[in-house]
Design an enzyme around this catalytic site. Structure first.
Site, PDB file in Angstrom:
ATOM      1  N   LYS A   5       0.852  -1.211   0.000  1.00 53.86           N
ATOM      2  CA  LYS A   5       0.000   0.000   0.000  1.00 53.86           C
ATOM      3  C   LYS A   5       0.873   1.241   0.000  1.00 53.86           C
ATOM      4  O   LYS A   5       2.030   1.228   0.430  1.00 53.86           O
ATOM      5  CB  LYS A   5      -0.930   0.026   1.216  1.00 53.86           C
ATOM      6  CG  LYS A   5      -0.248   0.041   2.599  1.00 53.86           C
ATOM      7  CD  LYS A   5       0.200   1.391   3.094  1.00 53.86           C
ATOM      8  CE  LYS A   5       0.918   1.298   4.453  1.00 53.86           C
ATOM      9  NZ  LYS A   5       1.662   2.521   4.791  1.00 53.86           N
ATOM     10  N   ASP A  29      -2.358  -2.002   9.983  1.00 55.28           N
ATOM     11  CA  ASP A  29      -2.422  -2.005   8.515  1.00 55.28           C
ATOM     12  C   ASP A  29      -2.856  -3.354   7.934  1.00 55.28           C
ATOM     13  O   ASP A  29      -2.990  -3.474   6.713  1.00 55.28           O
ATOM     14  CB  ASP A  29      -1.043  -1.663   7.923  1.00 55.28           C
ATOM     15  CG  ASP A  29      -0.638  -0.213   8.146  1.00 55.28           C
ATOM     16  OD1 ASP A  29      -1.500   0.595   8.561  1.00 55.28           O
ATOM     17  OD2 ASP A  29       0.540   0.100   7.912  1.00 55.28           O
TER      18      ASP A  29
HETATM   19  O1  C5P Z   1      -0.312  -1.488  14.541  1.00 60.63           O
HETATM   20  P1  C5P Z   1       1.138  -1.679  14.245  1.00 60.63           P
HETATM   21  O2  C5P Z   1       1.729  -2.825  15.025  1.00 60.63           O
HETATM   22  O3  C5P Z   1       1.460  -1.752  12.792  1.00 60.63           O
HETATM   23  O4  C5P Z   1       1.858  -0.366  14.760  1.00 60.63           O
HETATM   24  C1  C5P Z   1       3.249  -0.291  14.942  1.00 60.63           C
HETATM   25  C2  C5P Z   1       3.574   0.909  15.778  1.00 60.63           C
HETATM   26  O5  C5P Z   1       3.359   2.112  15.008  1.00 60.63           O
HETATM   27  C3  C5P Z   1       2.759   1.096  17.033  1.00 60.63           C
HETATM   28  O6  C5P Z   1       3.294   0.370  18.114  1.00 60.63           O
HETATM   29  C4  C5P Z   1       2.853   2.590  17.262  1.00 60.63           C
HETATM   30  O7  C5P Z   1       4.106   2.941  17.838  1.00 60.63           O
HETATM   31  C5  C5P Z   1       2.859   3.147  15.857  1.00 60.63           C
HETATM   32  N1  C5P Z   1       1.489   3.506  15.403  1.00 60.63           N
HETATM   33  C6  C5P Z   1       0.897   4.642  15.922  1.00 60.63           C
HETATM   34  N2  C5P Z   1      -0.369   4.980  15.525  1.00 60.63           N
HETATM   35  C7  C5P Z   1      -1.021   4.239  14.596  1.00 60.63           C
HETATM   36  C8  C5P Z   1      -0.431   3.083  14.039  1.00 60.63           C
HETATM   37  C9  C5P Z   1       0.835   2.746  14.459  1.00 60.63           C
HETATM   38  O8  C5P Z   1       1.483   5.329  16.760  1.00 60.63           O
HETATM   39  N3  C5P Z   1      -2.223   4.610  14.218  1.00 60.63           N
END
Ligand code: C5P
Length: 308
Positions: A9, A137
């Site tokens: 993406k 994601d």
């Molecule tokens: O959800 P995911 O594991 O992909 O997110 C990785 C990191 O990215 C989270 O631990 C956070 O630090 C950051 N993040 C965030 N806000 C979001 C998505 C991700 O701060 N909406």
């Protein structure tokens, strides 16, 4: 054996709100699935084992931290399967830690592949819920197309799009850590005196001009509306990306931005020929490791080979 093809993406809008108490940021995140694919092949096995091929294979973890392995275990646990048996092979073309949700794509593909291999017929809505547990994601990699992601990005609404847009992706050497880029975004906001908490930063909204550009299939209007609130942070952590963005713009891109948390840079081209020329110019510029011309939107994770 089941093979699932899953797209990368780019975020055509990444509006980042303040830092929430749970460590995430509220987003207005317009996901756009592009034709750069990983393939995840599931075969019967013992426990959950992984292998990976592709230019970045050496930097892909093959243990239980890999989202594909976590997806297999989560799906098995959801169905009360005591001892999941699967080997997952990842043929990796999406850059690793590149801001194109490659790890999330593999998680989504593993859900679909294991569901088919184990004959579970899990409803799509349930797969979306499991995907949201794996990462912000992952649900979009199941859905594909173009969608608005709210919350931390996991609450999705498909968006109407006309026609095909032509993109070029410039892959950097090495990745960027998504949490580190969000932290840098917060730090820059504190430094600028605006504050970085959810109380300081208004919750972002989807840009009506961007939604109209997608719905009408107008690449010039979409180029004008591209925004990424993480871009300043990615550039602060990797200043050389400014050279990559400039090289693509000089080569004729009508829009340029960092993809998600970077360091991959995304360029919108006016048509397929322009995309091919921009990719060649970027490769020759020496400002990136590789450049790929492609298009989108494309479909989300789906089985690409019939059962034998
Ligand atoms: O959800 P995911 O594991 O992909 O997110 C990785 C990191 O990215 C989270 O631990 C956070 O630090 C950051 N993040 C965030 N806000 C979001 C998505 C991700 O701060 N909406």
């Amino acid at each position: 054996m089941i093979t699932v093809r899953v797209p990368a993406k780019v975020n055509v809008q990444l509006g980042v709100g303040g830092l929430r108490a749970d460590g995430f940021h509220d987003l207005a995140n317009v996901f756009f699935a592009v034709g750069l694919f990983d393939e995840v092949t599931a075969t019967p096995g013992e426990g959950v084992t992984l292998s990976c091929t592709g230019p970045d294979a050496a930097s892909v973890p093959l243990d239980d931290t890999n989202l594909a392995a976590r997806a297999a275990r989560l799906l098995a646990a959801h169905h009360g399967l005591g001892d999941p048996g699967v080997h997952l092979h990842i043929a990796k073309a999406i850059p690793v830690a590149g801001g194109m949700a490659g790890g999330s794509a593999d998680g989504a593909a593993a859900l679909v592949a294991c569901d088919a291999l184990w004959g579970l017929d899990t409803p799509f809505d349930t797969l979306l819920e499991l995907a949201a547990e794996l990462g912000s994601d992952v649900p979009f990699a199941l859905l594909g197309g173009v969608a608005l992601g709210r919350g931390r990005g996991e609450i999705l609404d498909a968006l109407p799009v006309a026609g095909t847009f032509h993109w070029v992706f410039a892959v950097a050497d090495g990745g960027l850590s998504t949490p580190a880029v969000f932290r840098e975004c917060d730090r820059l906001r504190e430094e600028a005196g605006t504050g970085s908490s959810a109380a300081d930063v208004p919750t972002p909204d989807a840009d009506p001009a961007l939604l109209a550009a997608l719905a009408s299939g107008d690449p010039v209007a979409l180029a004008a509306a591209l925004t990424n609130d993480l871009q300043a942070a990615a550039l602060a952590l990797r200043p050389s990306l400014a050279d990559t963005l400039a090289a693509g713009t000089e080569a004729g891109a009508i829009g340029a931005l960092v993809s998600g948390s970077g360091p991959t840079c995304a360029f919108l081209a006016k048509d397929a020929d322009a995309a091919t020329a921009i990719a060649a110019a970027l490769t020759a510029s020496g400002t990136c490791r590789a450049a790929h011309a492609t298009h989108g939107p494309v479909r989300g994770a789906e089985v690409s080979a019939p059962r034998p």
